[in-house]
Write an enzyme that holds these catalytic residues in place. Structure first.
Site, PDB file in Angstrom:
ATOM      1  CG  HIS A 132      49.033  61.235  33.454  1.00  0.00           C
ATOM      2  ND1 HIS A 132      48.083  61.137  32.452  1.00  0.00           N
ATOM      3  CD2 HIS A 132      48.425  61.918  34.453  1.00  0.00           C
ATOM      4  CE1 HIS A 132      46.966  61.739  32.834  1.00  0.00           C
ATOM      5  NE2 HIS A 132      47.152  62.207  34.048  1.00  0.00           N
ATOM      6  CG  HIS A 158      32.205  33.011  35.814  1.00  0.00           C
ATOM      7  ND1 HIS A 158      31.262  33.393  36.730  1.00  0.00           N
ATOM      8  CD2 HIS A 158      32.697  31.828  36.247  1.00  0.00           C
ATOM      9  CE1 HIS A 158      31.183  32.477  37.686  1.00  0.00           C
ATOM     10  NE2 HIS A 158      32.048  31.522  37.428  1.00  0.00           N
ATOM     11  NE  ARG A 218      26.923  28.628  34.890  1.00  0.00           N
ATOM     12  CZ  ARG A 218      27.848  28.212  35.755  1.00  0.00           C
ATOM     13  NH1 ARG A 218      28.458  27.049  35.578  1.00  0.00           N
ATOM     14  NH2 ARG A 218      28.171  28.943  36.810  1.00  0.00           N
TER      15      ARG A 218
END
Lengths: 150, 150
Positions: free
Chosen positions: A10, A99, A133
């Site tokens: 809500h 990331h 990475r």
């Protein structure tokens, strides 16, 4: 054209209406998993349909809104393969995508202005994952939380 | 006196040192689950020991730090009974405790100043759960994410 799945409690209902309209202006299809008015509800009841749509690749991403975004973020991350990020700045939205390859955006309707929340959604949708990475790191997230890990 | 469990990745290492010292100044015992230097690591590798300590009630709460806090928050909420909240303002820290009974604080070392992060930790530790209407909601979080829910 890509489908985005939305839900809110809500406290997030009015902001959800604005976000749905804005997402369509940006060229996305939208699906509204509720809530459909401002009567008090429990935010955990509105998390599963959005996460299901994202996990089953029916939606490219999900958007969950409550007063702070915190409860939605806890609940959504209970689901494997969901990477939900609570963002209250566009910088956080960029990082969540770059990331963490985040696929569910959590927003707090009572923390920042509606315009700021709209800008965060736009940034989230326009930012790609950096991979590199960060890929093995997000894969490692999937090994957490199972019965054997604690 | 209460025990707090900390961990970070390389991006959060320096902030973790400051937070550990500050927590002890505030009268808490601390346990450092790593990382122990600034060599690059994967943040998911440092989440489980903190969540285990909180779930097994060895620690009253956990603190997880990475560059944005987002990856730590995703991973920690994979664990049932863990309610991890990424907070970048003291208002968020209050809400995380009052409404969500959060037991793991996630911090982003690169989003805000070190002093702001210290103030967030203090607020988090000093704020109690409101209970009331929030209790059934946090209980509902525990029904999410299991194999039957998607």
């Amino acid at each position: 054209m890509s489908l985005l799945a939305f839900s809110s409690d809500h406290a997030g209902f009015q902001l959800k209406r604005q976000l749905l309209e804005y997402a369509r202006e940006l060229g996305h299809d939208t699906f509204d998993c509720g809530t459909h008015d401002e009567n008090p509800v429990d935010y955990p009841d509105f998390i599963t349909p959005v996460c299901r749509a994202v996990r089953e690749q029916e939606a490219v991403c999900g958007v969950l809104i409550c007063g702070s975004g915190i409860g939605m973020c806890i609940g959504a991350n209970r689901f494997q393969q969901i990477r939900a990020a609570l963002c209250i700045t566009t910088e956080m939205a960029k990082l969540a995508r770059r990331h963490n390859n985040s696929n569910v955006l959590c927003l707090g309707s009572r923390l920042i202005s509606d315009d700021e929340n709209l800008a965060i959604l736009k940034t989230f949708l326009e930012t790609d994952f950096d991979a590199g990475r960060h890929t093995p790191r997000i894969l490692k997230l999937e090994s957490l939380g199972g019965p054997s890990s604690l």
